[in-house]
Design an enzyme around this catalytic site. Structure first.
Site, short mmCIF file in Angstrom:
data_model
loop_
_atom_site.label_atom_id
_atom_site.label_comp_id
_atom_site.label_asym_id
_atom_site.label_seq_id
_atom_site.Cartn_x
_atom_site.Cartn_y
_atom_site.Cartn_z
N LYS A 269 1.23 -1.12 -0.39
CA LYS A 269 -0.01 0.06 0.27
C LYS A 269 0.96 1.20 0.24
CE LYS A 269 -3.76 -1.57 2.77
NZ LYS A 269 -4.82 -1.82 1.26
N ARG A 345 -10.48 -10.64 1.11
CA ARG A 345 -11.47 -11.89 0.48
C ARG A 345 -11.00 -13.17 0.47
NH1 ARG A 345 -10.99 -8.82 -4.90
NH2 ARG A 345 -11.26 -6.81 -3.38
#
Length: 496
Positions: A269, A345
């Site tokens: 990130k 996920r």
């Protein structure tokens, strides 16, 4: 905070802060009575400040009176436009005006403009939640000064006292979620989440099972375990269960994403990805833990509630998962990881397989899953994906009752092609356009088609930089009230 009903009229009430709701178009309201009681020209004072009772307006006056130190007037807007949310806003306004004062708040609103039981409940919740302050990590905590008592004024029947019994359990659940989300990642680890669940199980008689890494390996949870390969923290798969005292005719599963810190992995990130805020990537787990805290005290009958959290960190070291690795989930599905920063996920995949094996009547997952949802809906509305209209309606109704924004989004099956992999059964991310939809379609692959399932993306709603309404700046506790409302509605359905 002690909360009670009081039949005292404002002219006679004694306490610290007297808060009165003033409707727009009703310029007098309680003003003449207050002028007589306190010997002040309140009407002139409000006219100078152009206070008209519009929604969102408020005016505070220090009275220096031994029987009432402050008078707060809260604009409600037109009386005919009042709804339940108006009482939340008014309660929050009263709380904000009462900070740094002790004693009691007397709150008078037009309770009968809506269902009085709902009105008093949501106003009381709003006062308590708006006064929330987190000082745990300061070396010299600032004193949390606020009124200890709330009295809801007016000719209210004593039977409404029972409606207030839900205020503490629900607020306690929201406050727990806020504390978990706000805490730094060196404090809230996967083990800490498991310990929080263990404490809850001990205090409220819930059943707890925690799967360790070896247990997850034995169950073939290769998707979940791939995420934590780069972390020194052991993963924890937490299964907490509430069982009613009587027979259960419904079983539901609440699944929360539990990434206690997300570096993004090798897809690190950077920039706007807010790596410094990735402590809140376990907001889904905080919401379901908070909901279980409330449910455990409310003890709804007829419904069995399971909570699942696959918790870990997404970190980088020599053992971390690579972009391009292929892993196998516990239902046998192979996944090409084309983005290590789409890790939530992957953890949810095995949690949803596990949830399906419980053969519930419905599964609801909450996750800070996609930035795409934030772009679409902002920071006050969560996204809802489900192919089941009945489940969608019940969740939307629960969110409305709870005062939490929720908007149904499309499960556009044609976008499923974006998850196709040349080598594996599917990739963990699709094209950038429609990213929140393809994320939901990915999760759908791990839920049995016969089970109603809904996915709620809370990436935008989990945190408020500046605060809003009854949410002070910081963690909001979003989702707790909606889940509790939804579970309690299952109780009513079971009775019918």
């Amino acid at each position: 905070m002690q909360i009670s009903l009081s039949s005292a009229q404002p002219q006679a009430w004694s306490g610290t802060v007297l808060a009165l709701g003033i409707a727009e178009g009703d310029p007098n309201g309680w003003i003449p009575a207050m002028e007589e009681r306190f010997s002040i020209s309140l009407g002139d004072w409000l006219e100078q400040r152009k206070f008209q009772g519009k929604n969102g307006e408020s005016a505070s006056l220090q009275l220096l009176n031994p029987n009432c130190e402050s008078l707060v007037l809260i604009g409600l807007g037109p009386l005919e436009a009042l709804d339940v949310n108006s009482f939340r806003q008014a309660g929050a306004a009263a709380a904000r005006a009462s900070k740094n004062q002790t004693g009691s708040i007397g709150l008078l609103l037009p309770w009968n403009a809506v269902d009085p039981a709902e009105a008093v409940t949501v106003a009381a919740q709003a006062v308590r939640l708006a006064l929330y302050s987190d000082q745990r990590f300061r070396s010299k905590p600032e004193p949390s000064i606020h009124p200890e008592r709330l009295e809801l004024l007016g000719p209210l029947p004593n039977t409404l006292s029972s409606a207030l019994e839900a205020v503490h359990p629900i607020c306690a659940g929201v406050e727990l979620a806020r504390e978990l989300v706000a805490a730094p990642p060196n404090s809230v680890t996967p083990s800490a989440l498991a310990e929080s669940a263990a404490q809850m199980a001990h205090e409220h008689g819930l059943d707890l099972k925690v799967l360790e890494r070896s247990d997850c390996e034995a169950r073939g949870m290769g998707s979940f375990l791939s995420v934590c390969q780069g972390s020194d923290m052991d993963p924890k798969f937490i299964h907490l269960t509430y069982r009613p005292s009587g027979p259960a005719t419904k079983r539901v599963v609440l699944v929360g994403k539990g990434l206690t810190f997300d570096s993004g992995g090798y897809n690190l990130k950077v920039g706007a990805a807010q790596i410094d805020m990735m402590k809140f990537d376990m907001g889904g787990s905080a919401a379901v833990l908070g909901a279980m805290r409330s449910i455990a005290e409310l003890r709804p009958q007829g419904v069995e509630v399971h909570m699942l959290v696959a918790s870990c960190e997404n970190m980088i070291n020599g053992s971390a998962v690579h972009p391009g690795d292929i892993v196998t989930a516990s239902n046998g599905t192979t996944i090409e990881i084309n983005n290590t920063d789409a890790e939530g996920r992957l953890t949810l995949a095995d949690a949803l397989v596990y949830a399906s094996e419980l053969e519930p009547d419905a599964i609801v997952d909450l996750a800070t899953l996609t930035g795409a949802c934030v772009i679409a809906l902002g920071d006050e509305i969560a996204g809802l994906w489900t192919g089941d209209d009945s489940l969608a309606n019940s969740l939307e109704g629960a969110a409305k009752d709870a005062g939490e924004g929720l908007w149904r989004m499309p499960m556009h099956q044609a976008y499923r092609k974006g998850l196709k992999s040349l080598l594996a059964d599917l990739k963990n991310t699709g094209p950038r356009p429609g990213g929140s939809i393809t994320a939901a379609l990915f999760l759908k692959e791990f839920v049995r088609s016969s089970i109603p399932w809904a996915h709620i993306d809370i990436a935008g709603t989990v945190w408020s930089d500046k605060g809003r309404g009854m949410d002070p700046a910081g963690a909001t506790g979003y989702g707790v009230r909606t889940l509790v409302s939804w579970v309690c509605a299952q109780t009513q359905q079971a009775e019918n």
